[in-house]
Scaffold this active site. Structure first.
Site, mmCIF file in Angstrom:
data_model
loop_
_atom_site.group_PDB
_atom_site.id
_atom_site.type_symbol
_atom_site.label_atom_id
_atom_site.label_comp_id
_atom_site.label_asym_id
_atom_site.label_seq_id
_atom_site.Cartn_x
_atom_site.Cartn_y
_atom_site.Cartn_z
ATOM 1 N N LYS A 59 50.413 3.666 -5.514
ATOM 2 C CA LYS A 59 50.636 3.066 -4.199
ATOM 3 C C LYS A 59 51.969 3.517 -3.613
ATOM 4 O O LYS A 59 52.089 3.760 -2.404
ATOM 5 C CB LYS A 59 50.607 1.531 -4.308
ATOM 6 C CG LYS A 59 50.842 0.789 -2.975
ATOM 7 C CD LYS A 59 49.833 1.209 -1.909
ATOM 8 C CE LYS A 59 49.745 0.244 -0.746
ATOM 9 N NZ LYS A 59 50.969 -0.248 -0.155
ATOM 10 N N GLY A 100 50.593 -16.955 -1.644
ATOM 11 C CA GLY A 100 51.196 -16.177 -0.571
ATOM 12 C C GLY A 100 50.267 -16.070 0.617
ATOM 13 O O GLY A 100 49.374 -15.228 0.648
ATOM 14 N N SER A 125 46.039 -1.080 -0.222
ATOM 15 C CA SER A 125 46.259 -0.264 0.969
ATOM 16 C C SER A 125 45.225 -0.583 2.033
ATOM 17 O O SER A 125 44.067 -0.842 1.727
ATOM 18 C CB SER A 125 46.177 1.224 0.609
ATOM 19 O OG SER A 125 46.198 2.019 1.782
ATOM 20 N N HIS A 185 51.390 6.964 -2.332
ATOM 21 C CA HIS A 185 50.562 6.806 -1.125
ATOM 22 C C HIS A 185 51.438 6.468 0.069
ATOM 23 O O HIS A 185 51.309 7.061 1.156
ATOM 24 C CB HIS A 185 49.537 5.703 -1.388
ATOM 25 C CG HIS A 185 48.810 5.199 -0.167
ATOM 26 N ND1 HIS A 185 49.387 4.346 0.753
ATOM 27 C CD2 HIS A 185 47.542 5.413 0.270
ATOM 28 C CE1 HIS A 185 48.520 4.073 1.707
ATOM 29 N NE2 HIS A 185 47.394 4.700 1.444
ATOM 30 N N ASN A 186 52.341 5.507 -0.099
ATOM 31 C CA ASN A 186 53.190 5.090 1.012
ATOM 32 C C ASN A 186 54.185 6.173 1.397
ATOM 33 O O ASN A 186 54.531 6.320 2.576
ATOM 34 C CB ASN A 186 53.923 3.803 0.654
ATOM 35 C CG ASN A 186 53.024 2.587 0.722
ATOM 36 O OD1 ASN A 186 51.799 2.710 0.707
ATOM 37 N ND2 ASN A 186 53.602 1.404 0.782
ATOM 38 N N GLU A 209 52.327 8.423 3.559
ATOM 39 C CA GLU A 209 52.128 7.726 4.831
ATOM 40 C C GLU A 209 53.384 7.816 5.709
ATOM 41 O O GLU A 209 53.292 8.044 6.921
ATOM 42 C CB GLU A 209 51.793 6.268 4.540
ATOM 43 C CG GLU A 209 51.580 5.397 5.771
ATOM 44 C CD GLU A 209 51.422 3.941 5.383
ATOM 45 O OE1 GLU A 209 52.106 3.093 5.986
ATOM 46 O OE2 GLU A 209 50.628 3.652 4.459
ATOM 47 N N MET A 244 48.710 -10.611 5.027
ATOM 48 C CA MET A 244 47.856 -9.961 4.035
ATOM 49 C C MET A 244 47.126 -10.989 3.180
ATOM 50 O O MET A 244 45.926 -10.861 2.915
ATOM 51 C CB MET A 244 48.695 -9.032 3.157
ATOM 52 C CG MET A 244 49.225 -7.807 3.867
ATOM 53 S SD MET A 244 47.937 -6.586 4.195
ATOM 54 C CE MET A 244 47.630 -5.961 2.545
#
Length: 478
Positions: free
Chosen positions: A181, A8, A126, A184-185, A188, A12
């Site tokens: 995660k 990928g 992250s 966390h998002n 956010e 990122m």
């Protein structure tokens, strides 16, 4: 030199490949779009990336036990890739999923690959593109022994916490890393929506320009609101459009996209029976933003409010307090969900360790929460700590003032308003839920509890003026 396969080569993936290479790892690149692989290798000749022309080629370039890091879109693309990859790998090999996968998908994939003795780590990453390049926060879930075998690599590429320790932690089995995660998002989402509402309130009510707002937010950055998101907000507000010369923010269409993690956090909260209005409303605000054509018609046809003039400095101070309050509530919601989720899914992460490693939502407040969580490890609700009580005693009046001004002037404050309603509900010893339960019993015979007697009861609510000794008196339900 140890090899790592990376599948990928998006933004990122490209930056993560450079990060790995910078820390001494030979990176073998593969992407369905082979031109991406070729281009990235040619743009970075000094790195010495190995270009794989197929999944089989990728596997052949790696020594055993192989480590393959996936940085591809979540969902079906990963399942399709794993079906092919599984036939090429051997027992002892490791697959790292570094995308925003749903934690239950990670659980399922981990169980499936375990049948072939292939390890699967779900790693929440992250920090965005910049973090992938210079040091992300890494939230790891899966088999502990597999994590331990890769800990040196993960720690070397991770960002550093305030105390210098790497922002990487093993958080439990299966999907624990992707669960953290997801939360966390969700936080956010709430923080970003709160900042956007402050921007909207100040620009509409006091007509601050983007450059003036940049100065205001820079001042906020020097207070308890110090955070990465506040820092980049200042940068965004100051950016000029090279085409028109105007502030670039004024040229950006007001439609916010999302990858789904915020919605997953909301869905998980519903499953756990937890109210998370700051996160939920931030998700719904993005949904509403996408209805641009309908909103244009609504602006033309629906009655609104005439904006009332306000004094600038008091508005700035009230907005600052509202921002701080909503930041606090967003973290309260997130850690409440983490606490419930850890118990429900059998994860082992300590909340203080989560607070230590988080990256994009790093802030002065989160640093304080780390101290609270590490010293009061049995605390299940941050709102009940003395630290929170003292903070809200100071900022509550300004928070109310900001929300009141928004409502009075027809300015939507989805998170600021919902978070305040949550706060007021949480501090209310008595809520009107008694009427809701009475109505449920009236139309559905769902029963109710009394404040003076134990058990469940049902009455015929439509019968008026019942005699005190009538058989229609509240009846206990077994």
């Amino acid at each position: 030199m140890r090899e790592v396969g990376l599948i990928g080569i998006g933004t990122m993936g490209r930056n993560l490949a450079l990060n790995l290479a910078r820390h001494g790892y030979q990176v073998v690149l593969y992407d369905r779009d082979l031109q991406r692989v070729k281009d990235w290798a040619e743009q970075n000749p000094e790195v010495g990336f190995v270009e794989a022309m197929s999944l089989g080629d990728l596997v052949e370039h790696l020594s055993r036990p192989r480590v393959i890091w996936l940085m591809i879109p979540s969902g079906r693309p990963i399942d399709q890739l794993l079906r092919t990859l599984r036939e090429l790998l051997q027992p002892g090999d490791v697959v790292i999923d570094g995308g925003n996968s749903h934690f239950l998908d990670t659980e399922r994939r981990s169980r499936a690959l375990a049948k072939w003795d292939i390890a699967y780590l779900g790693v929440g990453v992250s920090g965005g593109a910049e973090g992938a390049l210079y040091g992300p926060s890494l939230m790891v879930g899966g088999d502990l022994s597999v994590y331990q075998s890769l800990a040196a690599m993960l720690q070397s590429i991770a960002s550093r916490a305030q105390d210098g320790s790497p922002c990487v932690a093993y958080l439990g089995k299966g999907g624990a890393g992707h669960y953290v995660k997801m939360v966390h998002n969700g936080i956010e989402y709430a923080l970003m929506q709160t900042i956007a509402e402050a921007y909207d309130l100040l620009s509409r009510l006091a007509r601050f320009s983007p450059m003036e707002l940049a100065e205001i937010f820079e001042g906020f950055q020097k207070s308890a609101l110090r955070s990465y998101l506040m820092e980049i907000t200042v940068d965004v507000l100051r950016r000029k459009d090279p085409i028109t010369g105007k502030p670039l923010i004024e040229m950006v269409l007001d439609k916010a996209e999302q990858k789904g993690t915020g919605a997953w956090a909301t869905q998980e909260a519903l499953q756990r029976g937890l109210p998370l209005p700051a996160i939920t409303q931030s998700v719904e605000a993005r949904f509403l933003s996408t209805l641009k054509d309908q909103r244009i018609m609504g602006a033309q046809r629906l009655p609104g409010m005439t904006l009332r003039p306000v004094e600038r400095q008091p508005l700035v101070e009230a907005t600052r307090d509202a921002l701080e309050a909503c930041f606090l509530i967003a973290y309260v919601h997130g850690f409440a969900l983490l606490s419930e989720g850890a118990q429900a899914h059998g994860y082992a992460f300590p909340l203080w360790e989560v607070a230590r490693i988080w990256c994009i939502i790093r802030s002065a407040i989160l640093e304080d929460l780390y101290s609270i969580l590490s010293t009061e490890q049995n605390q299940t609700n941050l709102l009940l700590t003395d630290w929170f009580r003292q903070r809200f005693s100071r900022i509550l009046p300004g928070w109310r003032e900001a929300v009141g001004l928004g409502v009075a002037n027809g300015i939507p404050l989805a998170v600021m308003g919902a978070a305040l309603a949550y706060y007021d509900g949480f501090r209310s010893e008595r809520l009107p839920a008694n009427l809701i339960q009475a109505l449920r019993d009236c139309f559905g015979h769902h029963t109710f509890e009394r404040i003076d007697l134990p058990g469940k009861f049902h009455v015929n609510w439509r019968e008026r003026n019942e005699p005190s000794n009538s058989s229609e008196n509240p009846q206990r339900q077994c």
